[in-house]
Design an enzyme around this catalytic site. Structure first.
Site, PDB file in Angstrom:
ATOM      1  N   HIS A   1      20.836-119.970  99.426  1.00  0.00           N
ATOM      2  CA  HIS A   1      20.239-121.935  99.642  1.00  0.00           C
ATOM      3  C   HIS A   1      19.729-121.963 101.163  1.00  0.00           C
ATOM      4  CE1 HIS A   1      21.249-121.529  95.196  1.00  0.00           C
ATOM      5  NE2 HIS A   1      22.666-121.338  95.480  1.00  0.00           N
TER       6      HIS A   1
ATOM      7  N   GLU B   1      27.913-124.895 100.197  1.00  0.00           N
ATOM      8  CA  GLU B   1      27.977-123.573  99.818  1.00  0.00           C
ATOM      9  C   GLU B   1      26.811-122.326 100.670  1.00  0.00           C
ATOM     10  OE1 GLU B   1      25.654-120.245  96.784  1.00  0.00           O
ATOM     11  OE2 GLU B   1      25.945-122.169  96.342  1.00  0.00           O
TER      12      GLU B   1
ATOM     13  N   HIS C   1      26.203-115.112  98.385  1.00  0.00           N
ATOM     14  CA  HIS C   1      26.422-116.718  97.249  1.00  0.00           C
ATOM     15  C   HIS C   1      27.677-116.663  97.172  1.00  0.00           C
ATOM     16  CE1 HIS C   1      22.069-117.261  95.743  1.00  0.00           C
ATOM     17  NE2 HIS C   1      22.017-115.846  96.450  1.00  0.00           N
TER      18      HIS C   1
ATOM     19  N   GLU D   1      28.655-112.580  94.499  1.00  0.00           N
ATOM     20  CA  GLU D   1      28.781-113.814  93.874  1.00  0.00           C
ATOM     21  C   GLU D   1      30.209-114.011  94.840  1.00  0.00           C
ATOM     22  OE1 GLU D   1      27.731-116.771  93.176  1.00  0.00           O
ATOM     23  OE2 GLU D   1      26.533-116.449  91.921  1.00  0.00           O
TER      24      GLU D   1
END
Length: 307
Positions: free
Chosen positions: A10, A25, A81, A147
């Site tokens: 992102h 994030e 992430h 993640e």
């Protein structure tokens, strides 16, 4: 030369990618990727291709990210992430890693990297999974998506807010990649300054780097096509071919040995320094603001006149 494509997922202002308290994030993702880049620089024969915007200002499209990895022939791709569940605080927790469904090379890479990240985060191991994500599907090399933890977890957020933990995750990622590819550590001198390149560290400025290598900010900007003053940790800056690292000043402390420079002219008390004193080593007996007392000749000499 091993080419590692690293992607902090992102961008700083991507809608929805926030903790319940509004933390971004991307900022968590980038800390891990920046640390991994820094620690990978400690190894020989590896280069990092960063796929996201290292400033976070632009959320680079997924297509552009995978196109860049493919066009630069990266050997592997890792997209980093941090997860979210409901967007409200809860007690879910853990680290998980994804590969593309049916990709044996993706699974093999995940099997090498996932345990290292779990060990660094010290959260629940949610395992290795497969999913049809763009970053995994459109990349031509083995690819995984990590993640690291849940942004909306009251358990995991403690780790995500700790820069030392994210730095540890970056080191774990780098070391796991080094083990995967059989990379060897650089010698200490190479780590400190790769020939012709300076790797930006936290706190570095263009002015400070220019002074370190006896060059100018204008030269650094021109050589690296930098328009503003922003540089980020992990960024590699080309140095002018004739630049040399500035000499380190001697450590001045009591009982240390120093030599009076041949260019020295006067003692700190004003008298001329005779030639027979110059070029010889003496022991520091006392230290004051701008001068040192040399034991063998019991004379005060300016700090600038010893080496």
């Amino acid at each position: 030369m091993v080419k590692v494509a690293l992607d902090a997922g992102h961008g700083m202002n991507t809608p929805g990618k926030r903790t319940p308290d509004g933390e971004r994030e991307w900022s968590f993702n980038s800390k891990v990727v920046t640390a991994a880049t820094k620690y990978l620089n400690e190894y020989d024969n590896v280069t990092v291709i960063r796929l996201d915007d290292p400033t976070g200002k632009t959320d680079i499209s997924l297509t552009k990210r995978t196109n860049k990895a493919n066009s630069e022939s990266a050997d592997i791709l890792i997209s980093y992430h941090h997860n979210a569940n409901t967007g409200q605080w809860g007690t879910w927790t853990g680290t998980e890693t994804y590969h593309y469904p049916g990709s044996s090379s993706g699974y093999a890479l995940a099997s090498k990297i996932h345990p290292a990240i779990v060990g660094a985060m010290v959260l629940r191991d949610r395992g290795i999974k497969s999913e049809n994500f763009h970053m995994l599907r459109e990349s031509k090399m083995p690819a995984i998506l990590i993640e690291g933890g849940f942004m909306d977890s009251t358990i995991d957020i403690v780790k995500l807010r700790d820069s030392n933990v994210l730095d540890r995750a970056g080191r774990a990622l780098a070391d796991a990649l080094a083990a995967h590819f059989g990379l060897k550590k650089k010698s200490k001198s190479k780590v400190e300054s790769t020939s012709g390149v300076h790797v930006v560290k936290k706190g570095d400025t263009l002015w400070g780097i220019s002074q370190k290598y006896n060059t100018t900010v204008a030269v650094l900007k021109s050589l690296n096509k930098i328009s503003g003053d922003l540089i980020v940790p992990g960024q590699k800056l080309k140095l002018p071919s004739n630049s040399k690292k500035a000499a380190t000043k001697p450590s001045l402390k009591v009982n240390a040995k120093v030599k009076v420079k041949k260019s020295a002219k006067k003692y700190a008390t004003g008298e001329n320094i005779p030639n027979w004193v110059k070029g010889k080593k003496y022991t520091i007996q006392q230290i004051k603001a701008d001068r040192v007392l040399l034991k063998e000749i019991m004379s005060w000499v300016y700090k600038k006149d010893v080496e």
